[in-house]
Design an enzyme around this catalytic site. Sequence first.
Site, PDB file in Angstrom:
ATOM      1  N   ALA A   1      26.963 -43.854 122.101  1.00 30.84           N
ATOM      2  CA  ALA A   1      27.160 -45.171 122.005  1.00 30.84           C
ATOM      3  C   ALA A   1      25.937 -46.051 122.314  1.00 30.84           C
ATOM      4  O   ALA A   1      24.909 -45.554 122.796  1.00 30.84           O
ATOM      5  CB  ALA A   1      27.970 -45.779 123.166  1.00 30.84           C
TER       6      ALA A   1
ATOM      7  N   TYR B   1      33.522 -32.767 123.128  1.00 23.86           N
ATOM      8  CA  TYR B   1      33.638 -33.338 124.629  1.00 23.86           C
ATOM      9  C   TYR B   1      33.950 -32.241 125.158  1.00 23.86           C
ATOM     10  O   TYR B   1      33.339 -32.045 126.575  1.00 23.86           O
ATOM     11  CB  TYR B   1      34.613 -34.341 124.461  1.00 23.86           C
ATOM     12  CG  TYR B   1      34.445 -35.730 123.747  1.00 23.86           C
ATOM     13  CD1 TYR B   1      33.021 -36.022 123.398  1.00 23.86           C
ATOM     14  CD2 TYR B   1      35.270 -36.329 123.242  1.00 23.86           C
ATOM     15  CE1 TYR B   1      32.947 -37.014 122.471  1.00 23.86           C
ATOM     16  CE2 TYR B   1      35.169 -37.317 122.381  1.00 23.86           C
ATOM     17  CZ  TYR B   1      34.068 -37.928 122.283  1.00 23.86           C
ATOM     18  OH  TYR B   1      33.920 -39.112 121.626  1.00 23.86           O
TER      19      TYR B   1
ATOM     20  N   LYS C   1      32.505 -50.031 131.627  1.00 24.45           N
ATOM     21  CA  LYS C   1      33.455 -51.008 131.579  1.00 24.45           C
ATOM     22  C   LYS C   1      34.175 -51.138 130.269  1.00 24.45           C
ATOM     23  O   LYS C   1      33.669 -51.114 129.334  1.00 24.45           O
ATOM     24  CB  LYS C   1      32.785 -52.521 131.865  1.00 24.45           C
ATOM     25  CG  LYS C   1      32.122 -52.379 133.420  1.00 24.45           C
ATOM     26  CD  LYS C   1      31.248 -53.277 133.505  1.00 24.45           C
ATOM     27  CE  LYS C   1      30.070 -53.661 132.678  1.00 24.45           C
ATOM     28  NZ  LYS C   1      29.106 -52.685 132.653  1.00 24.45           N
TER      29      LYS C   1
END
Length: 177
Positions: free
Chosen positions: A15, A61, A100
């Site tokens: 990300a 993952y 978050k």
Amino acid sequence: MISSSPIRIGVLGAAAIVPMALIHPARSVPEMQITAITAREPKRAQSFGRRHHIPRVHQTYDALLADPDIDAIYNPLPNSLHAEWTISALQAGKHVLCEKPFASNAKEAEEMAKTARETGLVLSEAFAYRYHPLTARVKEIISSGNWEKSDISKPSFVFCFQPQTTFDSNTNWLAAH
């Protein structure tokens, strides 16, 4: 003198927030090491790993979670995947720093917290401001009683994410040269 190994971090996803939120700060913390990364697209993980000097790239993952050389996971995945992969990481024996928002709803948050309690592992939401020098200074000022309520009657915090900033004792932000 007691020596300990650094905490070895695995990153779930390439990300855009990862360099600013984890990689750059980790460079100044000798007790922390970014060990591995994975992403939905393995080629993206490979490229990201090369660019940020992450030594190990996993294809999935699950493979990253199964890596015995990883102590903790940073979860910057899309919000809808936070609960699923945080719980999976905890069940795999990894501590988790989750970006978050922590969860999509209260039920997910409760399940995540329950899993952390059951496994005895650390689960934390990535609220960096809690550890920021500005927050410590504000708490110090308020605790001292040496302030006028009118001085901070309408406080607001703004964090400018610039690569290098410093904090002085007068609570001013100074951009690095």
